[in-house]
Design a protein around this motif. Sequence first.
Motif, PDB file in Angstrom:
ATOM      1  N   GLY A 181       0.670   4.395   4.786  1.00  0.00           N
ATOM      2  CA  GLY A 181       1.343   5.436   4.022  1.00  0.00           C
ATOM      3  C   GLY A 181       2.844   5.402   4.218  1.00  0.00           C
ATOM      4  O   GLY A 181       3.341   5.008   5.275  1.00  0.00           O
ATOM      5  N   GLY A 203      -3.178   7.126  -1.534  1.00  0.00           N
ATOM      6  CA  GLY A 203      -1.741   7.344  -1.679  1.00  0.00           C
ATOM      7  C   GLY A 203      -1.458   8.750  -2.156  1.00  0.00           C
ATOM      8  O   GLY A 203      -2.299   9.375  -2.808  1.00  0.00           O
ATOM      9  N   GLY A 215      -0.605   2.654  -3.768  1.00  0.00           N
ATOM     10  CA  GLY A 215       0.627   3.402  -3.603  1.00  0.00           C
ATOM     11  C   GLY A 215       1.010   4.116  -4.882  1.00  0.00           C
ATOM     12  O   GLY A 215       0.813   3.585  -5.975  1.00  0.00           O
ATOM     13  N   SER A 251       0.788  -1.225   0.000  1.00  0.00           N
ATOM     14  CA  SER A 251       0.000   0.000   0.000  1.00  0.00           C
ATOM     15  C   SER A 251       0.823   1.280   0.000  1.00  0.00           C
ATOM     16  O   SER A 251       0.266   2.366  -0.159  1.00  0.00           O
ATOM     17  N   GLY A 252       2.128   1.191   0.183  1.00  0.00           N
ATOM     18  CA  GLY A 252       2.986   2.374   0.153  1.00  0.00           C
ATOM     19  C   GLY A 252       4.168   2.151  -0.760  1.00  0.00           C
ATOM     20  O   GLY A 252       4.766   1.070  -0.754  1.00  0.00           O
ATOM     21  N   ALA A 291       8.868  -0.387  -0.661  1.00  0.00           N
ATOM     22  CA  ALA A 291       7.420  -0.573  -0.562  1.00  0.00           C
ATOM     23  C   ALA A 291       7.096  -1.154   0.810  1.00  0.00           C
ATOM     24  O   ALA A 291       7.900  -1.887   1.394  1.00  0.00           O
TER      25      ALA A 291
END
Length: 291
Positions: A103, A201, A256, A42-43, A55
């Motif tokens: 994040g 993101g 992301g 997700s990041g 990541a």
Amino acid sequence: MIRFLTAAAALLAAGAALGAEAAYLGSYKWTHPDTEHHGGWSGLELGPNGTDFVAINDDTAVATGRLLRGPDGAVAGVETGPFAFLRDPRGGYLGRAWADSEGLAIAADGTLVISFEGRHRLARYDRDGTFLGDLPKDDAWADLQKNSGLEALAADADGTLFVLPERSGRQSRPFPVWRLDGERWTRAFEIPRRGPYLPVGADFGPDGRLYLLERHLAGLFGFTSRVRRFDLSAGAGLGEETLVTTRAGMHDNLEGVAVWHDGARIRLTLIADDNFKFFQKTEFVDYAVVE
């Protein structure tokens, strides 16, 4: 003529792109031998060359490595070693209640700044997962919705952090954006909420503008994604532009975004969160901004 002017006004009100858009370059499905922990990404952060990457996923895994790019500039392969995992102050693994890392931003000293959605907070880590300290909290975060907390995090060229939640509380309410000024968060500005899309993101581009990735689950049709960008020096209007809105199911659950420059144009590289579901996929997706 009246009908045409009405449609044009509607586009302006919706913040549609005027003079810029993002062109799709390609997608790459990423697999990894650590199938237990691979997923939920997700990041994403990229180096200036668009290849070195970091990541994080929802389960505290940290991946560092290099993206291989094909002739079209899109990701064509991934080189990375074993994952690291975020640790607590005592060096142990984070418990489930303290996980849900969402994040990601890179601090000026190269360390990681990560926002968490479960227990609303931000913390600093080394790239090997070592805990370096919590960042200050804001009292307003106590009112954030469960599982809809500090989702989108970005650092500008000066290293100043900006963070915003996944939900604003109601569809007519804009998204608050907090900025870390020294040891205190201030509510810097608001981003208009347009339609059903929710922030997942964010990143500052080499042009100094804030790029916001948003997504919407369109039922059985899958996810649709949108990228807007904002000029924070443009005043109250924020110079809002919509660069891309994908059709439902074109990509998986993009969460992301990393913005960089390939020497000719601004590029968007995105990563999908497969929610650790067998029917979803982890993929890198590339777009190029056409001015």
